[in-house]
Scaffold this motif. Structure first.
Motif, PDB file in Angstrom:
ATOM      1  N   TYR A  40      -9.416   3.386 -17.494  1.00  0.00           N
ATOM      2  CA  TYR A  40      -8.614   3.611 -16.742  1.00  0.00           C
ATOM      3  C   TYR A  40      -9.843   5.267 -16.406  1.00  0.00           C
ATOM      4  O   TYR A  40      -8.972   6.107 -16.223  1.00  0.00           O
ATOM      5  CB  TYR A  40      -7.503   4.391 -17.343  1.00  0.00           C
ATOM      6  CG  TYR A  40      -6.718   5.227 -17.337  1.00  0.00           C
ATOM      7  CD1 TYR A  40      -5.623   4.837 -16.495  1.00  0.00           C
ATOM      8  CD2 TYR A  40      -6.941   6.494 -17.883  1.00  0.00           C
ATOM      9  CE1 TYR A  40      -4.950   6.105 -15.734  1.00  0.00           C
ATOM     10  CE2 TYR A  40      -5.835   7.301 -17.662  1.00  0.00           C
ATOM     11  CZ  TYR A  40      -4.633   7.333 -17.045  1.00  0.00           C
ATOM     12  OH  TYR A  40      -4.021   8.474 -16.567  1.00  0.00           O
ATOM     13  N   VAL A  41     -10.098   5.259 -18.445  1.00  0.00           N
ATOM     14  CA  VAL A  41     -10.465   7.265 -18.300  1.00  0.00           C
ATOM     15  C   VAL A  41     -11.903   6.768 -17.041  1.00  0.00           C
ATOM     16  O   VAL A  41     -12.272   8.011 -16.667  1.00  0.00           O
ATOM     17  CB  VAL A  41     -11.023   7.190 -19.381  1.00  0.00           C
ATOM     18  CG1 VAL A  41     -12.623   8.450 -19.693  1.00  0.00           C
ATOM     19  CG2 VAL A  41      -9.521   7.420 -20.272  1.00  0.00           C
ATOM     20  N   VAL A  54      -4.706   9.527  -6.334  1.00  0.00           N
ATOM     21  CA  VAL A  54      -3.284   8.669  -6.837  1.00  0.00           C
ATOM     22  C   VAL A  54      -3.843   7.536  -7.611  1.00  0.00           C
ATOM     23  O   VAL A  54      -3.074   6.467  -7.978  1.00  0.00           O
ATOM     24  CB  VAL A  54      -2.119   8.622  -5.901  1.00  0.00           C
ATOM     25  CG1 VAL A  54      -1.080   8.072  -5.722  1.00  0.00           C
ATOM     26  CG2 VAL A  54      -1.623  10.616  -5.134  1.00  0.00           C
ATOM     27  N   GLY A  88      -0.948  -1.866 -17.264  1.00  0.00           N
ATOM     28  CA  GLY A  88      -0.031  -2.179 -17.413  1.00  0.00           C
ATOM     29  C   GLY A  88       0.804  -3.604 -16.352  1.00  0.00           C
ATOM     30  O   GLY A  88       1.031  -4.730 -17.437  1.00  0.00           O
ATOM     31  N   ILE A  94      10.751   2.812  -1.788  1.00  0.00           N
ATOM     32  CA  ILE A  94      11.280   2.791  -3.121  1.00  0.00           C
ATOM     33  C   ILE A  94      11.555   1.782  -4.069  1.00  0.00           C
ATOM     34  O   ILE A  94      11.369   1.426  -5.648  1.00  0.00           O
ATOM     35  CB  ILE A  94      12.433   3.597  -3.269  1.00  0.00           C
ATOM     36  CG1 ILE A  94      12.556   6.050  -3.032  1.00  0.00           C
ATOM     37  CG2 ILE A  94      13.577   4.050  -4.176  1.00  0.00           C
ATOM     38  CD1 ILE A  94      13.835   6.422  -2.560  1.00  0.00           C
ATOM     39  N   GLU A 128       2.694  17.780   4.905  1.00  0.00           N
ATOM     40  CA  GLU A 128       2.422  18.917   4.601  1.00  0.00           C
ATOM     41  C   GLU A 128       1.248  19.803   4.959  1.00  0.00           C
ATOM     42  O   GLU A 128       1.120  20.419   5.414  1.00  0.00           O
ATOM     43  CB  GLU A 128       2.532  18.751   2.012  1.00  0.00           C
ATOM     44  CG  GLU A 128       1.677  20.730   2.131  1.00  0.00           C
ATOM     45  CD  GLU A 128       1.582  20.258   0.932  1.00  0.00           C
ATOM     46  OE1 GLU A 128       0.349  20.376   0.209  1.00  0.00           O
ATOM     47  OE2 GLU A 128       1.444  19.058  -0.095  1.00  0.00           O
ATOM     48  N   SER A 171       4.115  12.619   1.982  1.00  0.00           N
ATOM     49  CA  SER A 171       4.143  14.297   1.730  1.00  0.00           C
ATOM     50  C   SER A 171       2.596  14.916   2.285  1.00  0.00           C
ATOM     51  O   SER A 171       3.284  15.656   3.019  1.00  0.00           O
ATOM     52  CB  SER A 171       5.048  13.992   0.240  1.00  0.00           C
ATOM     53  OG  SER A 171       3.941  13.811  -0.542  1.00  0.00           O
ATOM     54  N   LEU A 202      -4.636   6.924 -10.446  1.00  0.00           N
ATOM     55  CA  LEU A 202      -4.215   6.805 -11.352  1.00  0.00           C
ATOM     56  C   LEU A 202      -3.126   6.140 -11.094  1.00  0.00           C
ATOM     57  O   LEU A 202      -2.496   5.254 -12.600  1.00  0.00           O
ATOM     58  CB  LEU A 202      -2.604   8.492 -11.417  1.00  0.00           C
ATOM     59  CG  LEU A 202      -3.015   9.564 -11.502  1.00  0.00           C
ATOM     60  CD1 LEU A 202      -1.901  11.115 -10.877  1.00  0.00           C
ATOM     61  CD2 LEU A 202      -3.056   9.739 -13.050  1.00  0.00           C
ATOM     62  N   THR A 203      -2.670   4.833 -10.167  1.00  0.00           N
ATOM     63  CA  THR A 203      -1.954   3.920 -10.176  1.00  0.00           C
ATOM     64  C   THR A 203      -2.487   3.088 -10.850  1.00  0.00           C
ATOM     65  O   THR A 203      -2.410   2.031 -11.528  1.00  0.00           O
ATOM     66  CB  THR A 203      -1.940   3.002  -8.339  1.00  0.00           C
ATOM     67  OG1 THR A 203      -2.551   4.082  -8.295  1.00  0.00           O
ATOM     68  CG2 THR A 203      -0.453   3.346  -7.993  1.00  0.00           C
ATOM     69  N   MET A 234       8.282   0.008  -5.408  1.00  0.00           N
ATOM     70  CA  MET A 234       8.266   0.676  -6.950  1.00  0.00           C
ATOM     71  C   MET A 234       9.240   0.569  -8.045  1.00  0.00           C
ATOM     72  O   MET A 234       8.309   0.455  -8.971  1.00  0.00           O
ATOM     73  CB  MET A 234       6.922   2.536  -6.116  1.00  0.00           C
ATOM     74  CG  MET A 234       8.675   3.436  -6.757  1.00  0.00           C
ATOM     75  SD  MET A 234       7.060   4.550  -5.445  1.00  0.00           S
ATOM     76  CE  MET A 234       7.770   5.382  -7.013  1.00  0.00           C
ATOM     77  N   HIS A 250       3.366   3.323  -4.318  1.00  0.00           N
ATOM     78  CA  HIS A 250       3.149   4.412  -4.875  1.00  0.00           C
ATOM     79  C   HIS A 250       2.090   5.460  -3.897  1.00  0.00           C
ATOM     80  O   HIS A 250       2.348   6.518  -4.010  1.00  0.00           O
ATOM     81  CB  HIS A 250       2.817   3.661  -6.222  1.00  0.00           C
ATOM     82  CG  HIS A 250       3.587   4.135  -7.185  1.00  0.00           C
ATOM     83  ND1 HIS A 250       4.223   4.368  -7.491  1.00  0.00           N
ATOM     84  CD2 HIS A 250       3.845   2.723  -8.393  1.00  0.00           C
ATOM     85  CE1 HIS A 250       4.970   4.537  -9.249  1.00  0.00           C
ATOM     86  NE2 HIS A 250       4.144   2.901  -8.511  1.00  0.00           N
ATOM     87  N   ALA A 266      -3.812   2.753 -13.901  1.00  0.00           N
ATOM     88  CA  ALA A 266      -3.152   2.390 -15.321  1.00  0.00           C
ATOM     89  C   ALA A 266      -2.340   2.296 -15.610  1.00  0.00           C
ATOM     90  O   ALA A 266      -1.680   1.971 -16.431  1.00  0.00           O
ATOM     91  CB  ALA A 266      -2.513   4.325 -15.564  1.00  0.00           C
ATOM     92  N   ARG A 273       4.132   6.888  -0.437  1.00  0.00           N
ATOM     93  CA  ARG A 273       4.644   7.812  -1.388  1.00  0.00           C
ATOM     94  C   ARG A 273       3.823   9.029  -1.248  1.00  0.00           C
ATOM     95  O   ARG A 273       4.126  10.487  -0.827  1.00  0.00           O
ATOM     96  CB  ARG A 273       5.701   7.506  -1.928  1.00  0.00           C
ATOM     97  CG  ARG A 273       6.777   6.711  -1.774  1.00  0.00           C
ATOM     98  CD  ARG A 273       7.873   6.746  -3.086  1.00  0.00           C
ATOM     99  NE  ARG A 273       8.565   7.898  -3.347  1.00  0.00           N
ATOM    100  CZ  ARG A 273       9.661   7.923  -3.075  1.00  0.00           C
ATOM    101  NH1 ARG A 273      10.385   7.220  -2.084  1.00  0.00           N
ATOM    102  NH2 ARG A 273      10.158   8.946  -3.244  1.00  0.00           N
ATOM    103  N   MET A 274       2.806   9.601  -1.932  1.00  0.00           N
ATOM    104  CA  MET A 274       2.150   9.957  -2.005  1.00  0.00           C
ATOM    105  C   MET A 274       1.067  10.451  -0.566  1.00  0.00           C
ATOM    106  O   MET A 274       1.159  11.743  -0.176  1.00  0.00           O
ATOM    107  CB  MET A 274       0.939  10.303  -3.144  1.00  0.00           C
ATOM    108  CG  MET A 274      -0.606  10.891  -3.169  1.00  0.00           C
ATOM    109  SD  MET A 274       0.557  12.396  -3.953  1.00  0.00           S
ATOM    110  CE  MET A 274      -0.582  13.525  -2.941  1.00  0.00           C
TER     111      MET A 274
END
Lengths: 319, 295
Positions: free
Chosen positions: A293-294, A242, A252, A137, A206, A202, A245-246, A140, A195, A248, A198-199
């Motif tokens: 990114y795409v 994930v 930045g 936490i 699960e 979880s 997505l990171t 990030m 990031h 992106a 954490r993904m």
């Protein structure tokens, strides 16, 4: 499968087109254009008209957009407003350097995050989990410039172990950036690890609570066999998305880190271009970043589909 | 049938009271909320408790270390670091404190609307949202800021606009989960209009998600705001701001580290406080935050 592949490709292409329209429209509504930036204070009357004529800025916006998009497709990104240098040439080295930085951060961050994510997920709520989950936490959410500044203070100013600033020029080969690149890589890898960790955590929790894991336990399958053969393959699949997505965020975060460390990458070039109002360069960088990114996300989606037969049928049903 | 029904408002209030107690009973929530409240209170009262004028320069005191008069030393212009650190969060809290609710409100409502209505417009909107999300935040923000300037009146709408876009997606997904449930079908069957369904059925169910999302957006906004300040695109000097202070003091950190460390600790503690609170809130509401994509 093929139909879905084509659909994903098509949607990716649509996203890039929309991005390019947003970029073009965004730059279009800015006051001033390439010519006012180039001529600066002399930008008035005859001179401005001539320049606009020469650059073709008098044509309607839609026509100029199509022109810009078509030449971008051919790899021609136009010319910089400052000095009229070809942007493709300017961007080349910088893009390479930024990708080097991002790749190093990914190379360090992803394996570390997966290992830590699995460990914290398996030992949920034990001290090792609390340590890394809470640490994640912090990592990030602290701005990159803060963690970078603290790391420079500790490792470069106080301990003197690592250089705190990059002095290598943009055109140098990748090997010359070592060891200057180490601190920037650590800063980026830290946030990324947090990031993904954490993904993964979880998702491990699960999966370990799933029926088939319980079934295997009841059958008497050894714990570690359950973990490696039954649980992990399922738990790690979502991690692919994930990671994508990171990217992106990475693109930045790279900007700030490059400025802090004086790293000659695309991000610092972008900040300079925005300060100089070098609009063609801003447009080009935005387009490159969005395309990266795409493409990364598309690859992740396809990879997940290939590796997970369930998701394939799920997508089928949706359509 | 004689017992008067508990008014909806009172029920909602007692529920949020319970959530607050739950948050405070968790170590992360207690620490986090304390930090956040501390920072907010400090931001409000700091002008009255600081010992110096934040603008007061003193050429004889440049880059001094900590002393009895200046507990955290002075910066490169001889200004008191403690004063500037205590006041350095005001601008950030004001801007993000206004922008966050706006972002969550417009993004949330749009997401709920399109989650309910769906169709072509929904598909198109999601493509546009994807396109916006594929641009790094810093590029989007900087282009607008360079165009319109750097004042609060530009930063608030800019942050509110861009940080509302990811909320659309979250709210839409949360709505999709609810729309399929029986009570929404029942409301439809009763002939309720879309706005009534949104107000009475969807909004109460999506609100939890939006609350947690709002807390997270707040911390991302602070990150963005202070990064912009650090890069020189945020608040303008001499206004004290943590990002700007770190940028200014970085060059002197080998002999005056307190000038860097003070704003670093202040900014970090606020952001960590918000995140610990968000984490505890998500757990108290039964939402797992770890799945959220970092956009």
């Amino acid at each position: 499968m093929l139909r879905m592949l084509l659909r994903r490709l098509f949607l990716g292409a649509v996203t890039v087109v929309i991005v390019s329209v947003i970029i073009f429209a965004g730059v279009e509504i800015l006051p001033g254009d390439a010519c006012t930036a180039f001529l600066e204070r002399e930008a008035q009357g005859r001179l401005l008209e001539n320049c606009r004529e020469a650059q073709g800025l008098n044509r309607p916006a839609a026509e100029r957009y199509l022109d810009w998009a078509a030449s971008a497709l051919r790899g021609d990104l136009g010319v910089s407003a400052n000095g009229g240098v070809s942007i493709a040439e300017l961007v080349g080295n910088r893009l390479k350097n930024s990708l080097l930085l991002a790749a190093c951060a990914l190379g360090v961050g992803v394996p570390l995050a997966i290992v830590l994510g699995v460990v914290t997920g398996l030992w949920r709520d034990r001290w090792i989990d609390l340590l890394f989950s809470t640490g994640a936490i912090f990592a990030m959410t602290i701005p990159e410039f803060v963690s970078a500044t603290v790391l420079i203070l500790v490792f470069s100013v106080w301990l003197g172990w690592l250089p705190g600033i990059v002095l290598t020029s943009a055109g140098a080969p990748a090997s010359e950036f070592f060891p200057e690149i180490l601190l920037p890589v650590i800063v980026l890898a830290m946030v990324m690890t947090a990031h993904i960790l954490r993904m993964v955590r979880s998702s491990v929790i699960e999966v370990m609570a799933g029926d088939y894991v319980q079934m295997a336990t009841l059958k008497g399958v050894p714990y570690w066999r359950i973990v490696f053969r039954h649980a992990l393959p399922n738990a790690l699949l979502p991690a692919i998305n994930v990671v994508a997505l990171t990217v992106a965020w990475l693109l930045g975060g790279v900007v700030v880190v490059e400025v802090v460390f004086n790293y000659p990458g695309l991000g610092r070039m972008m900040i300079d271009a925005i300060s100089d109002r070098d609009l063609p360069v801003v447009q080009a960088i935005a387009l490159i970043v969005a395309t990266v990114y795409v493409v990364v996300n598309l690859t992740a989606d396809l990879l997940t589909m290939v590796l997970n037969p369930r998701l394939r049928t799920h997508y089928m049903r949706q359509r | 049938m004689t017992a008067a029904p508990v008014p909806a408002r009172a029920r909602a209030l007692s529920r949020w009271g319970g959530v607050l107690r739950d948050v405070m009973s968790r170590p992360s929530g207690a620490i986090g909320l304390t930090l956040v409240v501390f920072h907010v209170v400090l931001a409000i009262v700091s002008p009255w408790i600081v010992a110096y004028d934040y603008r007061a320069m003193d050429a004889t005191l440049m880059l001094n270390g900590p002393s009895a008069a200046h507990w955290l030393g002075t910066d490169h212009l001889g200004r008191d670091v403690l004063t500037r650190t205590l006041m350095g969060g005001r601008e950030a809290l004001l801007v993000t404190g206004i922008a966050t609710p706006i972002a969550v409100a417009w993004g949330g409502l749009l997401g709920i609307w399109f989650g309910l209505v769906g169709g072509r417009a929904d598909e198109v909107l999601m493509r546009v949202v994807d396109a916006f999300l594929s641009l790094p935040w810093i590029l989007k923000m900087l282009v607008l800021i360079v165009t319109f300037g750097t004042g609060i009146e530009v930063l608030i709408p800019t942050l509110a606009f861009f940080y509302g876009i990811p909320v659309i997606r979250i709210a839409r997904a949360a709505t999709h989960d609810v729309v399929a449930r029986d009570f929404v079908s029942a409301a439809r069957a009763r002939g309720h209009g879309r706005l009534t369904i949104i107000r009475r059925e969807l909004l109460p169910n999506v609100l939890d998600t939006l609350m947690v999302e709002g807390a997270m957006r707040w911390s991302w906004m602070l990150l963005a705001f202070s990064s912009l300040s650090f890069l020189g695109f945020g608040v303008s000097p001499p206004t004290p701001d943590w990002g700007l202070m770190i940028a200014d003091a970085r060059g002197f950190m080998s002999f005056a580290p307190s000038g860097v460390l003070a704003p670093v600790v202040a900014l970090s503690s606020l952001i960590i406080g918000i995140n610990l609170t968000a984490d505890a809130l998500a757990k108290a509401l039964g939402l797992d935050r770890a799945q959220k994509a970092p956009v």
